[in-house]
Enzyme design. Structure first.
Site, short mmCIF file in Angstrom:
data_model
loop_
_atom_site.label_atom_id
_atom_site.label_comp_id
_atom_site.label_asym_id
_atom_site.label_seq_id
_atom_site.Cartn_x
_atom_site.Cartn_y
_atom_site.Cartn_z
N HIS A 270 0.82 -1.21 0.00
CA HIS A 270 0.00 0.00 0.00
C HIS A 270 0.85 1.26 0.00
O HIS A 270 0.44 2.30 -0.52
CB HIS A 270 -0.96 -0.04 1.20
CG HIS A 270 -2.16 -0.88 0.91
ND1 HIS A 270 -2.94 -1.43 1.88
CD2 HIS A 270 -2.70 -1.27 -0.27
CE1 HIS A 270 -3.93 -2.11 1.31
NE2 HIS A 270 -3.79 -2.04 0.01
N GLU B 188 -4.89 -13.65 -25.80
CA GLU B 188 -3.67 -13.79 -25.00
C GLU B 188 -2.95 -15.09 -25.29
O GLU B 188 -1.81 -15.29 -24.89
CB GLU B 188 -4.03 -13.78 -23.50
CG GLU B 188 -4.64 -12.49 -23.04
CD GLU B 188 -5.16 -12.59 -21.62
OE1 GLU B 188 -4.52 -12.05 -20.73
OE2 GLU B 188 -6.22 -13.21 -21.43
N ASP C 233 0.46 -11.63 -21.76
CA ASP C 233 0.39 -13.10 -21.82
C ASP C 233 0.68 -13.60 -23.23
O ASP C 233 1.33 -14.64 -23.40
CB ASP C 233 -0.99 -13.59 -21.35
CG ASP C 233 -1.03 -13.71 -19.84
OD1 ASP C 233 -0.08 -14.29 -19.28
OD2 ASP C 233 -1.98 -13.21 -19.22
N CYS D 260 -4.61 -4.10 -24.79
CA CYS D 260 -4.67 -3.67 -23.38
C CYS D 260 -3.47 -4.19 -22.58
O CYS D 260 -3.41 -4.01 -21.38
CB CYS D 260 -5.97 -4.10 -22.73
SG CYS D 260 -6.18 -5.89 -22.65
C1 PEP Z 1 -2.21 -9.26 -20.66
O1 PEP Z 1 -1.96 -10.47 -20.50
O2 PEP Z 1 -1.64 -8.56 -21.53
C2 PEP Z 1 -3.21 -8.61 -19.83
C3 PEP Z 1 -3.64 -7.39 -20.07
O3 PEP Z 1 -3.64 -9.30 -18.74
P1 PEP Z 1 -2.80 -9.41 -17.37
O4 PEP Z 1 -1.57 -8.58 -17.52
O5 PEP Z 1 -3.71 -8.93 -16.30
O6 PEP Z 1 -2.52 -10.88 -17.30
MG MG Z 2 -3.25 -11.62 -19.22
#
Ligand code: PEP
Ligand code: MG
Length: 861
Positions: A483, A720, A744, A791
């Site tokens: 935190h 992913e 991923d 993302c």
């Molecule tokens: C990703 O795998 O790019 C993703 C956005 O998910 P996370 O990083 O939460 O696994």
């Molecule tokens: Mg991911």
């Protein structure tokens, strides 16, 4: 098979032996089988567990009820010989806050063997509790030992189950008047935590005399694990061992040797460099543990916790712990003191929360969590038990907190471990109030450019500092998701943690440069380095100001192609500030924030409220909520996922949701309840086949109809897994949109663990192989007119933006802080130039070549 005699008759209770009857019918099993480390590792005491088949807890002995837990799931009895027996129904049942439990006894009441204590609703517990396993342990194990137990067979209520002996230690203690004292350094890296404390007790208990362990004015019974843990002894602390009885000097010496050897834990000598060694400037030799001499240039490496750059001077945090007295002034008086202190700290935190404009939503959430901790019946209950046996309120409170700190410490979940600081913080505040000390660890008069240097910083340390007074933080311990790290990011100041003990050698007032982006602290940097850092800071500030001025406008390339820039959110409270930085919506709300770092699953109402907070913060901008993505690197304490040899390739993401459909259904219902109707879209992680998406969509549709909502719900798939990219055209038939999770996707495409520090330099999402998968995704999606977003981490990387846009990605979901700069940069790009660079990148052989190409084409990046 048991050879125990029938229990219950007062006649069987001799001073040295006591029979305890089965308090409940069921399968008797060893404590190691209990899915709670506090019991399994006997931190609470030794005893037995029963997986119950009956729904009534009965008294295992004649005695007096010492306490019935506020949550009614546990009670403690004192037997006629003084043994304290804790009976605890189910695991994590404290969180039910009494639901389903009916106590039949109250504190102070005498009970006979076999009398009902608590009955419970078995069905409700089976649905809501982590386990029904019911535990009976001897809580004052310093005076008693278990000499026999029935195990691995079914037992009927009232049948003999446990035999304990003891109660005669006080008498034995009088066997000699010799005394001896010796001092010993504790070299166990994590201090005197539960395991070594238990080892110490194992050595100490057979000795008939008394053994006390002293630290900084406090003294603990050397035969009690809880008391030893309550000392809070850290690596490097000097313990005083006081022995009274026959052979005192020899016993003291033997115990000191055991401590020196680490009590079963590995030891780390004080002079040995820490996990994050300090890199000394050439030719500089500094004695260990001595402050760095003025002008000694040193570069310390730690872990990045909050990004940014700062120049300033070191301010040391006062981490001295106050001396506490163990002895209370009577239970009534100590209970009153504790209640007053708790109320006082509550008022202080509430006042802190009222202070306007002092920080982010994360700060509010953190201190609201502290308020909840103050009320937690686990702490107040445990402290109450200490007070009942004569301890002072501060001693009992500290022991209660430390016990739970140790429980967190023993869990495999690093996120839960990082919550230890919050417990310590609450512990410290209440103790400061009880002992009448000021409690502030950060000096009130901070110099300009103050950089806090500490072993460990606590959230209240930062809350006490007026805004704008700190330049940076650096700590020897701590983790990047603590935190304190979150608060630092919210305050916009860099933080570097896990610097090891080297940072404690930084003298107060020493000039420092903290590079939060690289996780480095430069001690005594030359004047020229300080000046150039100041210049960089000034240039960054000026640029950010211009970028922010246009951050709220639509983002289009120089040739008019609309690119949406969304924000990735990890917690609802950040939505408003993301919108303020120009986010056009949230492209990825990682809903795990609600599920991780806790011991029970969040309810539908709790989820709905949190999602609503995000939607409200975004002021009707689209909110894409990702369904629970756990498993793999994100285990849940309460979800019994099987141990897997290869968890990242196992039960994770959507696979978990389909394996636990009620979990998914509850989450979907909570998402659909968010107002205004239709503002939320649902994103499904770790999709490998269209069937998984169809299964989730079926749940979404059922729940939408059940709620009577007319607005369609958009459901998208995360890309992913490489096969999802390759078959994007198949997936796009069933998905309203695709969002590429490059983190991923890169780890699976390159077969490189994203958490492996050694492989990190090669794990580049700009690898041409990954870019080809992005290209395939866009191509497949476009066959069905579906938009594609990114993302993953590269959406926040300006070097990636031109290539992603060139490949046909139309939405980037990035870290809020980079949005103003990212939008400004995209406005300078032309689609034609981006497409040309993307085409060239697909023909290269590795990420470095791709980055070099981008750097050549867009010089400034
Ligand atoms: C990703 O795998 O790019 C993703 C956005 O998910 P996370 O990083 O939460 O696994
Ligand atoms: Mg991911």
């Amino acid at each position: 098979m048991s050879t125990l005699k029938p229990a219950g008759a007062a006649a069987s209770q001799t001073l040295s032996k006591l029979q305890l009857a089965a308090p409940i019918a069921g399968w008797a099993t060893v404590l190691e089988e209990v899915p709670d480390p506090a019991f399994a590792q006997r931190m609470v005491g030794d005893g037995i567990a029963v997986d119950p088949t009956s729904a009534e807890l009965r008294s295992p002995c004649d005695g007096v009820v010492l306490s019935v837990h506020a949550s009614r799931h546990a009670c403690t009895l004192r037997t006629l010989t003084g043994a304290e027996i804790l009976l605890h129904i189910g695991i994590d049942t404290v969180s039910l806050r009494g639901e389903g439990f009916t106590p039949h006894v109250s504190e102070g009441q005498s009970v006979r063997t076999g009398e009902p204590l608590i009955s419970f609703d078995m069905d409700l517990l089976a649905r809501k509790a982590r386990s029904l396993m019911t535990v009976m342990v001897v809580a004052n194990g310093d005076a008693y030992t278990v000499t026999h137990r029935v195990q691995n067979r079914s037992v009927a209520t009232g049948e003999p189950l446990l035999e304990i002996s003891g109660g005669e230690l006080a008498a034995q203690a009088e066997t000699g008047t010799e005394t001896a004292e010796c001092r010993v350094r504790l070299l166990i890296p994590h201090g005197l935590h539960a395991r070594p404390a238990a080892a110490f007790v194992r050595h100490a208990r057979p000795y008939p005399g008394t053994i006390h362990v002293g630290l900084k004015g406090r003294s603990a019974n050397g035969k009690s694990v809880v008391a030893l843990m309550g000392l809070g002894a850290h690596h490097g602390d000097t313990l005083t061992l006081s022995v009274r009885g026959g052979r005192a000097a020899q016993v003291a010496q033997e115990l000191a040797e055991q401590v020196t050897l680490g009590l079963g834990d590995a030891v780390r000598p004080l002079a040995e460099p820490s996990a994050a060694p300090a890199e000394k400037a050439p030719g500089v030799a500094v004695a260990p543990a001595q402050p760095f001499a003025p002008g000694t240039e040193v570069l310390l490496k730690g872990t990045l916790a909050a990004a940014g750059l700062a120049v300033g001077q070191a301010v040391r945090v006062n981490e001295e712990e106050p001396a506490l007295s163990q002895q209370g002034r009577g239970p009534q008086e100590e209970e009153r003191r504790l209640a007053e202190a708790l109320a006082g700290v509550r008022r202080d935190i509430e006042a802190l929360l009222q202070t306007e404009g002092k920080g982010s939503a994360a700060r509010t959430e953190i201190f609201q969590a502290h308020l909840a901790l103050l009320d937690d019946p686990e702490f107040t209950g445990a402290a109450g038990q200490g007070i009942a046996i004569g301890q002072s309120a501060e001693w009992a409170w500290k022991a209660a907190i430390e016990k739970h700190v140790q429980v967190l410490h023993s869990l495999a979940d690093p996120l839960l471990q990082e919550r230890m600081g919050d417990l310590r913080d609450i512990g410290r505040r209440v103790i400061a109030s009880l002992t009448g000390q000021d409690g502030a660890r950060v000096p009130a008069n901070l110099p300009p450019g103050a950089i806090l240097v500490a072993n460990e910083l606590l959230p209240s340390d930062l809350a006490a500092v007026p805004p704008g007074r700190l330049a940076a933080l650096c700590t020897a311990r701590g983790g990047p998701t603590s935190h304190v790290a979150i608060l630092a990011a919210g305050m916009g100041i860099p933080a570097v943690v896990a610097l090891g003990e080297g940072v404690l050698r930084v003298p107060p007032g020493a000039p420092l440069i903290v590079n939060g982006d690289r996780g480095e602290v430069h001690v005594h940097p030359p004047e020229a380095a300080r000046e150039s850092t100041q210049n960089t800071l000034r240039a960054r500030a000026a640029r950010r100001k211009t970028d922010l001025a246009t951050a709220h406008e639509d983002c289009r390339t120089s040739d008019g192609v609309r690119i949406e820039v969304f924000a990735n959110l990890g917690r609802p409270g950040d939505a408003a500030s993301a919108a303020a930085q120009g986010a056009e919506g949230c492209g990825l709300l990682r809903s795990e924030f609600l599920f991780l770092e806790r011991l029970t699953a969040p309810s539908e109402d709790e989820q709905a409220a949190q999602y609503q907070e995000s939607a409200t913060g975004l002021q009707n901008r689209p909110l894409i909520i990702r369904t629970l993505d756990v498993g793999g690197d994100k285990p849940l304490a309460y979800l019994p996922l099987p141990a897997e040899e290869n968890p990242v390739l196992g039960l994770r993401g959507v696979r978990v949701s389909l394996r636990y459909p009620e979990l998914l259904r509850t989450q979907v219902r909570a998402i659909l309840r968010v107002k205004p109707e239709g503002v939320c879209r649902i994103l499904v992680p770790m999709i490998t086949s269209a069937h998984e998406l169809q299964a989730v969509r079926a749940v979404v549709e059922q729940e939408r109809r059940a709620l009577g909502y007319a607005a369609p719900v958009l459901v998208g798939a995360m890309v992913e897994v490489p096969v999802a990219a390759v078959l994007a055209d198949r997936l796009a038939v069933h998905a309203d949109f695709l969002s590429i999770g490059t983190n991923d996707l890169t780890q699976y495409a390159l077969a490189m663990d994203r958490g492996n520090a050694y492989l990190a330099p090669q794990l580049d999402s700009l690898h041409p192989g990954v870019l080809r998968l992005v290209a395939q995704t866009v191509e497949g999606a476009s066959k069905h007119g579906r938009p594609v977003a990114v993302c993953g981490g590269i959406a926040s990387d300006p070097q990636a933006a031109p290539l992603l846009i060139g490949l046909g990605v139309t939405e980037l979901s990035a870290t809020p802080a980079v949005i103003p700069g990212l939008k400004a940069f995209i406005r300078t790009l032309s689609l034609a130039q981006c497409q040309e660079a993307a085409r060239a990148a697909l023909e290269l052989t590795n990420g470095d070549e791709v980055r070099a190409l981008v750097a050549r084409t867009w010089q400034s990046q």
